[in-house]
Design an enzyme around this catalytic site. Structure first.
Site: not given
Length: 301
Positions: A64-65, A210, A268
């Site tokens: 997701d990054h 994250d 996020h």
């Protein structure tokens, strides 16, 4: 300094939310930070010129990054890009991208340069005459870095009325803006303070996603103007945050408070929650100046 949120939700894309990606404009430079799926669509929606993006920073190798990176690079080629592109990210990012380019026989027609990161200490990874970028080591399930963007101190501003009063010729203006004193033809020394104004205070932006709650980053982000810190969960799911090595809104606010930052942007978010306003409400019990990221939202600082 302008920040455009292209995506700020955790894990998987949905029809109305996108995974992490954002564009930072600072000193007329455009830096893309993370590149989740859908990034290039979001860039088009926000009318951002692809050709102006020359530096991409990838925090870690969770999909997701960075799953949008290969698509963006391929589109750059289709658009006949000429500018070199620099990609900064964890060791392995080069292998992943080059494998896809090789197997699809889609080699770019521009210079593609990878700067792979392995250090667990903060390091300078980019510098030009206006901006520097340093890593912020984070604690997550895989090797992860945040990024600190800092403006360099600008040259002093010319006091036009003062230079006219002293009849100083234009050929000396650059030296004056560089901070030098000036001697008049009669030998009189004019101090720089009389000829210039102080430049604007350099701005700074820290991107932290994250990560688990980690006070080790506080000294690296202390007094930054703007901090983006992940807040995947609310405090009711604190145990899940610990298990998955993410942070809660209150934990993000605690970091902001201890680092004495100017503004905190949360993002996020886990898609389990009905309203992101809940994150702001929780964070504001600890830190007063809280903003909420959302897809397509821009912040001017």
């Amino acid at each position: 300094m302008k920040l455009t949120i292209l995506g700020c939700y955790a894990a998987t894309p949905r029809t109305f939310t996108n995974p992490t990606s954002q564009l930072l404009e600072i000193k007329n430079r455009l830096f893309l930070v993370d590149c989740g799926e859908g990034t290039q669509v979001q860039l088009r929606k926000n009318k951002i010129k692809f050709s102006k993006i020359n530096h991409i920073f990838i925090s870690h190798l969770h999909g997701d990054h960075f799953y949008g990176l290969i698509g963006l690079i391929s589109t750059f080629s289709l658009l006949n890009r000429n500018n070199d592109l620099a990609v900064y990210g964890p060791k392995g990012i080069k292998e992943i991208i080059l494998l896809q380019l090789r197997l699809s026989n889609s080699w770019p027609n521009f210079g593609l340069h990878f700067h792979e990161l392995t250090s667990n200490q903060s390091e300078l990874i980019f510098e030009d005459d206006k901006v520097i970028v340093k890593t912020i080591p984070l604690k997550h399930r895989v090797y992860t870095n945040g990024f600190l963007f800092e403006e360099k101190i600008a040259e002093r501003k010319l006091n036009v009325d003062a230079v006219r009063e002293y009849q100083i010729e234009k050929c000396y203006f650059q030296n004056i803006k560089n901070g030098k004193d000036i001697f008049l033809d009669d030998g009189t020394l004019i101090s720089n303070e009389k000829l210039t104004f102080d430049p604007e205070k350099p701005k700074s932006y820290a991107f932290c996603s994250d990560t688990i709650y980690n006070e080790a980053i506080i000294t690296l982000i202390e007094n930054v103007d703007v901090l983006y810190h992940e807040a995947t969960f609310l405090q009711s799911e604190a145990s899940l945050a610990t298990k998955t090595m993410h942070s809660t809104a209150i934990e993000a606010a605690t970091i902001a408070k201890k680092a004495q930052v100017g503004k905190l942007i949360l993002g996020h978010y886990s898609t389990r929650y009905d309203a992101i306003s809940l994150f702001k409400e929780e964070a504001e019990t600890v830190f007063p100046n809280v903003l909420l990221a959302d897809d397509g939202k821009s912040f001017d600082f």
